[in-house]
Design a protein around this motif. Structure first.
Motif, PDB file in Angstrom:
ATOM      1  N   LEU A 197       0.811  -1.203  -0.173  1.00 55.13           N
ATOM      2  CA  LEU A 197      -0.123   0.020   0.012  1.00 55.13           C
ATOM      3  C   LEU A 197       0.769   1.289   0.112  1.00 55.13           C
ATOM      4  N   VAL A 198       0.502   2.095  -0.986  1.00 54.82           N
ATOM      5  CA  VAL A 198       1.404   3.506  -1.160  1.00 54.82           C
ATOM      6  C   VAL A 198       0.113   4.544  -1.193  1.00 54.82           C
ATOM      7  N   GLN A 199       0.911   5.758  -1.052  1.00 50.53           N
ATOM      8  CA  GLN A 199       0.199   6.861  -1.432  1.00 50.53           C
ATOM      9  C   GLN A 199       0.487   7.408  -2.721  1.00 50.53           C
ATOM     10  N   ALA A 200      -0.539   8.150  -3.264  1.00 53.57           N
ATOM     11  CA  ALA A 200      -0.449   8.662  -4.554  1.00 53.57           C
ATOM     12  C   ALA A 200       0.773   9.577  -4.598  1.00 53.57           C
ATOM     13  N   GLY A 201       1.461   9.404  -5.736  1.00 55.31           N
ATOM     14  CA  GLY A 201       2.842  10.068  -5.816  1.00 55.31           C
ATOM     15  C   GLY A 201       4.143   9.336  -5.267  1.00 55.31           C
ATOM     16  N   GLY A 202       3.656   8.207  -4.769  1.00 54.05           N
ATOM     17  CA  GLY A 202       4.889   7.428  -4.093  1.00 54.05           C
ATOM     18  C   GLY A 202       5.448   6.556  -4.996  1.00 54.05           C
ATOM     19  N   SER A 203       6.295   5.564  -4.522  1.00 56.34           N
ATOM     20  CA  SER A 203       7.307   4.615  -5.214  1.00 56.34           C
ATOM     21  C   SER A 203       7.156   3.007  -4.791  1.00 56.34           C
ATOM     22  N   PRO A 243      -3.680   6.354  -8.211  1.00 55.03           N
ATOM     23  CA  PRO A 243      -4.672   5.334  -7.808  1.00 55.03           C
ATOM     24  C   PRO A 243      -5.253   4.466  -8.904  1.00 55.03           C
ATOM     25  N   GLU A 244      -5.140   4.553 -10.340  1.00 58.57           N
ATOM     26  CA  GLU A 244      -5.336   3.865 -11.132  1.00 58.57           C
ATOM     27  C   GLU A 244      -4.459   2.846 -11.423  1.00 58.57           C
ATOM     28  N   ASP A 245      -3.233   3.030 -10.807  1.00 56.40           N
ATOM     29  CA  ASP A 245      -2.234   1.857 -10.987  1.00 56.40           C
ATOM     30  C   ASP A 245      -2.643   0.621  -9.976  1.00 56.40           C
ATOM     31  N   THR A 246      -3.823   0.922  -9.245  1.00 56.55           N
ATOM     32  CA  THR A 246      -4.023  -0.253  -8.245  1.00 56.55           C
ATOM     33  C   THR A 246      -4.337  -1.488  -8.966  1.00 56.55           C
ATOM     34  N   ALA A 247      -3.906  -2.658  -8.464  1.00 59.98           N
ATOM     35  CA  ALA A 247      -4.189  -3.885  -9.461  1.00 59.98           C
ATOM     36  C   ALA A 247      -3.243  -4.995  -8.661  1.00 59.98           C
ATOM     37  N   VAL A 248      -3.602  -6.256  -9.184  1.00 65.74           N
ATOM     38  CA  VAL A 248      -2.467  -7.287  -8.798  1.00 65.74           C
ATOM     39  C   VAL A 248      -1.462  -7.478 -10.124  1.00 65.74           C
ATOM     40  N   TYR A 249      -0.171  -7.184  -9.632  1.00 66.67           N
ATOM     41  CA  TYR A 249       0.648  -7.304 -10.728  1.00 66.67           C
ATOM     42  C   TYR A 249       1.333  -8.777 -10.956  1.00 66.67           C
ATOM     43  N   TYR A 250       1.425  -9.162 -12.163  1.00 66.61           N
ATOM     44  CA  TYR A 250       1.815 -10.686 -12.397  1.00 66.61           C
ATOM     45  C   TYR A 250       3.280 -10.623 -13.199  1.00 66.61           C
ATOM     46  N   CYS A 251       4.079 -11.482 -12.716  1.00 68.75           N
ATOM     47  CA  CYS A 251       5.442 -11.472 -13.605  1.00 68.75           C
ATOM     48  C   CYS A 251       5.085 -12.730 -14.639  1.00 68.75           C
ATOM     49  N   ALA A 252       5.778 -12.492 -15.931  1.00 65.86           N
ATOM     50  CA  ALA A 252       5.483 -13.288 -16.801  1.00 65.86           C
ATOM     51  C   ALA A 252       6.898 -13.654 -17.664  1.00 65.86           C
ATOM     52  N   ALA A 253       6.969 -14.956 -18.032  1.00 67.49           N
ATOM     53  CA  ALA A 253       8.217 -15.178 -18.956  1.00 67.49           C
ATOM     54  C   ALA A 253       8.010 -15.874 -20.224  1.00 67.49           C
ATOM     55  N   TRP A 307       3.844 -18.107 -15.680  1.00 66.43           N
ATOM     56  CA  TRP A 307       3.132 -16.809 -14.883  1.00 66.43           C
ATOM     57  C   TRP A 307       3.402 -17.112 -13.167  1.00 66.43           C
ATOM     58  N   GLY A 308       3.516 -15.989 -12.569  1.00 65.13           N
ATOM     59  CA  GLY A 308       3.506 -15.895 -11.183  1.00 65.13           C
ATOM     60  C   GLY A 308       2.312 -15.594 -10.713  1.00 65.13           C
ATOM     61  N   GLN A 309       2.312 -15.754  -9.251  1.00 61.66           N
ATOM     62  CA  GLN A 309       0.729 -15.747  -8.486  1.00 61.66           C
ATOM     63  C   GLN A 309       0.516 -14.292  -8.523  1.00 61.66           C
ATOM     64  N   GLY A 310       1.344 -13.358  -8.553  1.00 63.74           N
ATOM     65  CA  GLY A 310       0.920 -12.017  -8.494  1.00 63.74           C
ATOM     66  C   GLY A 310       1.005 -11.338  -6.978  1.00 63.74           C
ATOM     67  N   THR A 311       1.247 -10.075  -7.153  1.00 64.26           N
ATOM     68  CA  THR A 311       1.585  -9.249  -5.892  1.00 64.26           C
ATOM     69  C   THR A 311       0.534  -8.014  -5.756  1.00 64.26           C
ATOM     70  N   GLN A 312      -0.246  -7.796  -4.870  1.00 60.99           N
ATOM     71  CA  GLN A 312      -1.174  -6.594  -5.002  1.00 60.99           C
ATOM     72  C   GLN A 312      -0.539  -5.334  -4.723  1.00 60.99           C
ATOM     73  N   VAL A 313      -0.685  -4.415  -5.536  1.00 67.00           N
ATOM     74  CA  VAL A 313      -0.295  -3.044  -5.462  1.00 67.00           C
ATOM     75  C   VAL A 313      -1.616  -2.281  -5.140  1.00 67.00           C
ATOM     76  N   THR A 314      -1.675  -1.468  -3.986  1.00 72.50           N
ATOM     77  CA  THR A 314      -2.850  -0.492  -3.795  1.00 72.50           C
ATOM     78  C   THR A 314      -2.385   0.931  -3.653  1.00 72.50           C
ATOM     79  N   VAL A 315      -2.919   1.691  -4.350  1.00 71.47           N
ATOM     80  CA  VAL A 315      -2.402   3.401  -4.306  1.00 71.47           C
ATOM     81  C   VAL A 315      -3.532   3.908  -3.865  1.00 71.47           C
ATOM     82  N   SER A 316      -3.276   4.561  -2.638  1.00 69.71           N
ATOM     83  CA  SER A 316      -4.235   5.488  -2.082  1.00 69.71           C
ATOM     84  C   SER A 316      -4.444   7.058  -2.567  1.00 69.71           C
ATOM     85  N   SER A 317      -5.393   7.505  -2.724  1.00 68.32           N
ATOM     86  CA  SER A 317      -5.503   9.067  -2.884  1.00 68.32           C
ATOM     87  C   SER A 317      -5.454   9.872  -2.076  1.00 68.32           C
TER      88      SER A 317
END
Length: 124
Positions: A11-17, A88-98, A114-124
Motif C-alpha cells: 500500500l502506497v500513497q499517490a505519488g509514491g514509489s 490510484p489507477e495503478d492499483t491492481a494485482v501485478y503478475y510477472c511473466a516469462a 506466470w507468477g501468482q501475483g502481488t497486490q499493489v494498492t495506491v491510495s488517493s
C-alpha cells in the motif's frame, strides 16, 4: 518448468514509489523475454511492460511510460519493475511473466509462465 515468485507489492500513497521483484527458478535457461502484467477485479489482465533477454528491446503500455522502469538481472534470474509517481489507477494485482521466445519489435509474443501475483494498492 519455470517458477516465478513476485514480491514488493503493498500500500502506497499517490505519488509514491514501489519496486516489484520477480525471482525465477527451475529451467531458467528456457526464459527469454519477461514482462509485467496487471489485473483489477472484473477486468481483463493488461500488459504493463516487457524486456528482451539482453534488455535491448523494452516496451511499456502508454499509461506508465515515464513513470515505470523495467529491468532484469539475468545472473540472478530476477526481473524488476520500478514504479514511480504512482496513481490510484495503478492499483491492481501485478503478475510477472516469462516467455520461451524473445521479443520482436512490432510483434506480440505468448508468455508461457506466470507468477501468482502481488497486490499493489495506491491510495488517493
Amino acid at each position: 518448468q519455470v517458477q516465478l515468485v513476485e514480491s514488493g507489492g503493498g500500500l502506497v500513497q499517490a505519488g509514491g514509489s514501489l519496486r516489484l521483484s520477480c525471482a525465477a527458478s527451475g529451467r531458467t535457461f528456457s526464459i527469454y523475454a519477461m514482462g509485467w502484467f496487471r489485473q483489477v477485479p472484473g477486468k481483463e489482465r493488461e500488459f504493463v511492460a516487457a524486456i528482451s533477454y539482453l534488455g535491448r528491446i523494452i516496451d511499456y503500455t502508454y499509461s506508465v511510460k515515464g513513470r515505470f522502469t523495467i529491468s532484469r538481472d539475468n545472473a540472478n534470474n530476477t526481473l524488476y519493475l520500478q514504479m514511480n509517481s504512482l496513481k490510484p489507477e495503478d492499483t491492481a494485482v501485478y503478475y510477472c511473466a516469462a516467455s520461451a521466445r524473445d521479443m520482436i519489435l512490432g510483434m506480440e509474443i505468448p508468455y508461457d509462465y506466470w507468477g501468482q501475483g502481488t497486490q499493489v494498492t495506491v491510495s488517493s
